[in-house]
Design a protein around this motif. Structure first.
Motif, PDB file in Angstrom:
ATOM      1  N   VAL A 149       7.518  11.540  -5.024  1.00  0.00           N
ATOM      2  CA  VAL A 149       6.731  10.410  -4.582  1.00  0.00           C
ATOM      3  C   VAL A 149       7.607   9.712  -3.424  1.00  0.00           C
ATOM      4  O   VAL A 149       8.652   9.016  -4.056  1.00  0.00           O
ATOM      5  N   ASP A 150       7.203   9.478  -2.250  1.00  0.00           N
ATOM      6  CA  ASP A 150       8.080   8.832  -1.262  1.00  0.00           C
ATOM      7  C   ASP A 150       7.247   7.835  -0.669  1.00  0.00           C
ATOM      8  O   ASP A 150       6.395   7.996  -0.107  1.00  0.00           O
ATOM      9  N   ASN A 205       4.992  -6.715  11.053  1.00  0.00           N
ATOM     10  CA  ASN A 205       5.089  -6.424  12.290  1.00  0.00           C
ATOM     11  C   ASN A 205       5.268  -4.524  12.217  1.00  0.00           C
ATOM     12  O   ASN A 205       5.969  -4.011  13.185  1.00  0.00           O
ATOM     13  N   ARG A 206       4.821  -4.025  11.154  1.00  0.00           N
ATOM     14  CA  ARG A 206       5.016  -2.618  11.220  1.00  0.00           C
ATOM     15  C   ARG A 206       6.506  -2.197  11.210  1.00  0.00           C
ATOM     16  O   ARG A 206       6.632  -0.805  11.551  1.00  0.00           O
ATOM     17  N   MET A 207       7.327  -2.973  10.725  1.00  0.00           N
ATOM     18  CA  MET A 207       8.672  -2.365  10.763  1.00  0.00           C
ATOM     19  C   MET A 207       9.072  -2.072   9.144  1.00  0.00           C
ATOM     20  O   MET A 207       8.766  -2.743   8.369  1.00  0.00           O
ATOM     21  N   LEU A 208       9.872  -0.940   9.137  1.00  0.00           N
ATOM     22  CA  LEU A 208      10.454  -0.568   7.713  1.00  0.00           C
ATOM     23  C   LEU A 208      11.518  -1.633   7.039  1.00  0.00           C
ATOM     24  O   LEU A 208      11.951  -2.004   7.711  1.00  0.00           O
ATOM     25  N   ASN A 209      10.822  -1.907   5.843  1.00  0.00           N
ATOM     26  CA  ASN A 209      11.751  -2.810   5.051  1.00  0.00           C
ATOM     27  C   ASN A 209      12.240  -2.385   3.775  1.00  0.00           C
ATOM     28  O   ASN A 209      12.914  -3.068   3.358  1.00  0.00           O
ATOM     29  N   LYS A 210      11.584  -1.257   3.305  1.00  0.00           N
ATOM     30  CA  LYS A 210      12.095  -0.847   1.982  1.00  0.00           C
ATOM     31  C   LYS A 210      11.417   0.754   1.881  1.00  0.00           C
ATOM     32  O   LYS A 210      10.390   1.016   2.311  1.00  0.00           O
ATOM     33  N   THR A 211      12.401   1.423   0.852  1.00  0.00           N
ATOM     34  CA  THR A 211      11.768   2.780   0.696  1.00  0.00           C
ATOM     35  C   THR A 211      12.086   2.887  -0.918  1.00  0.00           C
ATOM     36  O   THR A 211      12.838   2.456  -1.242  1.00  0.00           O
ATOM     37  N   LEU A 212      11.070   3.664  -1.443  1.00  0.00           N
ATOM     38  CA  LEU A 212      11.235   4.207  -2.715  1.00  0.00           C
ATOM     39  C   LEU A 212      11.017   5.363  -3.070  1.00  0.00           C
ATOM     40  O   LEU A 212      10.213   6.428  -2.328  1.00  0.00           O
ATOM     41  N   GLU A 261      14.689   5.463  -7.053  1.00  0.00           N
ATOM     42  CA  GLU A 261      15.730   5.222  -6.231  1.00  0.00           C
ATOM     43  C   GLU A 261      15.162   4.725  -4.984  1.00  0.00           C
ATOM     44  O   GLU A 261      13.980   4.951  -4.780  1.00  0.00           O
ATOM     45  N   GLY A 262      15.841   3.890  -4.289  1.00  0.00           N
ATOM     46  CA  GLY A 262      15.359   3.107  -3.154  1.00  0.00           C
ATOM     47  C   GLY A 262      16.403   2.342  -2.138  1.00  0.00           C
ATOM     48  O   GLY A 262      17.675   2.457  -2.384  1.00  0.00           O
ATOM     49  N   LEU A 263      15.766   2.047  -1.258  1.00  0.00           N
ATOM     50  CA  LEU A 263      16.773   1.425  -0.006  1.00  0.00           C
ATOM     51  C   LEU A 263      15.938   0.160   0.453  1.00  0.00           C
ATOM     52  O   LEU A 263      14.614   0.006   0.695  1.00  0.00           O
ATOM     53  N   ASP A 264      16.906  -1.051   0.745  1.00  0.00           N
ATOM     54  CA  ASP A 264      16.507  -2.213   1.272  1.00  0.00           C
ATOM     55  C   ASP A 264      16.780  -2.153   2.636  1.00  0.00           C
ATOM     56  O   ASP A 264      17.863  -2.124   2.935  1.00  0.00           O
ATOM     57  N   ASP A 304      20.803  -1.561   2.156  1.00  0.00           N
ATOM     58  CA  ASP A 304      21.274  -1.669   0.904  1.00  0.00           C
ATOM     59  C   ASP A 304      20.662  -0.590  -0.067  1.00  0.00           C
ATOM     60  O   ASP A 304      19.490  -0.467  -0.120  1.00  0.00           O
ATOM     61  N   ARG A 305      21.450  -0.146  -0.959  1.00  0.00           N
ATOM     62  CA  ARG A 305      20.929   0.945  -1.884  1.00  0.00           C
ATOM     63  C   ARG A 305      20.368  -0.235  -3.128  1.00  0.00           C
ATOM     64  O   ARG A 305      20.785  -0.873  -3.565  1.00  0.00           O
TER      65      ARG A 305
END
Length: 366
Positions: free
Chosen positions: A178-179, A186-193, A212-215, A224-225
Motif C-alpha cells: 500500500v502506497d 493546494n494539491r501539493m505532495l506533503n506526505k507519503t506512506l 515507512e514514510g516521508l514528510d 524527512d524520513r
C-alpha cells in the motif's frame, strides 16, 4: 346482462405487447445461454483447479447471468422485433391491420409500451442487479484465488490523496503493498506512506503493517524520513467491497455510486467523462431500444410474393447491428476522453432515427 365487449385498441395492444415480449424473452434466453456456455468454456478449468467443483461452476454461472443478460438485451430486442414483424407480415396480419386503418405510425405506437417496459427493466438490471452480482462474483473469485499476489495493481484517488495497491486478497480484507500519497489543500505532495500489507477487521477498521514514510515540504525543498512503525491505523472510508470494486477495473456501477464518485464522496479510479457517459447511456437505454424497434419496422413492407426470400430482414438486422457497433465505438471514444459524454451518446440515436424514418417514409410513398 351481457358483459361489455373489450375495447379493440386494448385487445390489439395486449396482443402486440405480448407477442413482442415473448420473442424478446425467448431471444434473450438463447443469447444468454450461448454466452454462458462460452464463458464456462473459458472459466471451467480455473474453477476446477481451485477445487470448487460443480457447485463453483453453478455459482459462477448464476453470478455472471445478470451481466450477460444486460449485454444481450439490445440485440434480443432487435431480433425479437424482427421475428415478430416478419411473421406477422408473412401471415398477412399486417395487411389485415392496414385494411382496418392502422398506419405504420399507429403500429409503432402500439409497440412502444412493451419496448419501454423492456428498457426500464434494463435500467433496473444495470443499476441494481448487475453491480451487486459482479461485486459478489469478484469477491468470490478473489477469495478463492490461491495466488492473489499475482493480481494486477491499481491506483485510485480518495479526496486529495492518491493511493496505489499492489494486490487484493481474502475478498478485499487483505491488501498487499500500500502506497499513500497525501496532498494539501493546494494539491501539493506533503506526505507519503509505504506499507507492506494492510488488514481489515470490522471492529478496528484498517491497519497498516511495516510502515515507512516521508514528510515532504516542496516549498522549502525538504524531505524527512518518518520513523518506522510496525503497525498503524489507516483512516480511510473504503471497505473491503470497495477495494474489490476498484481491483475489478471497469466494473458495473450503480447510479448512487457514480454520483458519489463525481461528487468526490467515493474513491474512484475512473475519469469524470467515463462516469458521466455511463450515466447518460444508462438512462438512454429505453430510447436506444425504441431506435432498434424503428430500425426493424421496414420488414412490414416485405412483398407478399417474395415471402422468406426477401433480403429486407437481413438489411434491417445489419442496420441494427451497425447501430449497436457505432454506439459502442462512440462510447469508447467518450471513455477515452476524446469526445464529451453527450456527444458520445446522443448523436447515434438521432442519426439512426432519421435514417430509419427516411426508409419508412420512402416505402410509404411508393
Amino acid at each position: 346482462m351481457s358483459k361489455p365487449s373489450p375495447n379493440p385498441r386494448y385487445v390489439l395492444l395486449r396482443y402486440l405487447s405480448g407477442a413482442l415480449l415473448f420473442r424478446v424473452v425467448f431471444c434473450s434466453c438463447v443469447l444468454v445461454s450461448l454466452l454462458e456456455i462460452l464463458a464456462l468454456l473459458e472459466q471451467t478449468t480455473p474453477i476446477l483447479q481451485r477445487h470448487l467443483g460443480i457447485l463453483g461452476i453453478f455459482n459462477y454461472a448464476c453470478m455472471r447471468l445478470p451481466f450477460l443478460l444486460s449485454g444481450a438485451l439490445p440485440l434480443s430486442t432487435l431480433i425479437g422485433a424482427l421475428l415478430m414483424l416478419t411473421q406477422m407480415t408473412l401471415a398477412s396480419e399486417i395487411a389485415i391491420l392496414r385494411a382496418a386503418g392502422l398506419s405504420t405510425l399507429g403500429l409503432y405506437k402500439y409497440l412502444v409500451p412493451a419496448t419501454l417496459l423492456i428498457g426500464l427493466a434494463g435500467i433496473v438490471l444495470d443499476d441494481q442487479v448487475t453491480p451487486r452480482s459482479e461485486q459478489a462474483l469478484a469477491a468470490w473469485w478473489n477469495r478463492t484465488d490461491p495466488t492473489p499476489e499475482d493480481g494486477h495493481s491499481f491506483w485510485f484517488h480518495e479526496g486529495s490523496s492518491l493511493t496505489h495497491i499492489g494486490h487484493v486478497a481474502d475478498g478485499g480484507n487483505i491488501l498487499g503493498t500500500v502506497d499513500v500519497y497525501m496532498r494539501d489543500a493546494n494539491r501539493m505532495l506533503n506526505k507519503t506512506l509505504h506499507a507492506q500489507t494492510a488488514h481489515y477487521t470490522g471492529a478496528h477498521g484498517w491497519t497498516l503493517y511495516n510502515v515507512e514514510g516521508l514528510d515532504v515540504d516542496l516549498r522549502d525543498q525538504k524531505v524527512d524520513r518518518l520513523e518506522h512503525q510496525a503497525d498503524m491505523p489507516w483512516h480511510t472510508t473504503l471497505a473491503p467491497r470497495d477495494f474489490i470494486r476498484l481491483s475489478s477495473g471497469n466494473a458495473p456501477l450503480s447510479t448512487a455510486t457514480i454520483i458519489g464518485m463525481l461528487r468526490g464522496q467515493l474513491a474512484s479510479d475512473s475519469s469524470p467523462g467515463f462516469l458521466r457517459a455511463g450515466l447518460i447511456e444508462r438512462f438512454l437505454r429505453p430510447a436506444s431500444l425504441l431506435v432498434l424497434l424503428l430500425i426493424a419496422m421496414p420488414v412490414i413492407y416485405i412483398p407478399p410474393r417474395t415471402g422468406t426470400r426477401s433480403w429486407l430482414p437481413v438489411w434491417c438486422l445489419g442496420a441494427g447491428l451497425l447501430f449497436i457497433v457505432v454506439q459502442g465505438l462512440l462510447r469508447a471514444m467518450g471513455n477515452a476522453g476524446l469526445l464529451p459524454p453527450p456527444v458520445a451518446t446522443v448523436p447515434t440515436l438521432i442519426i439512426f432515427t432519421l435514417g430509419a424514418l427516411t426508409v419508412l417514409l420512402r416505402n410509404e410513398t411508393r
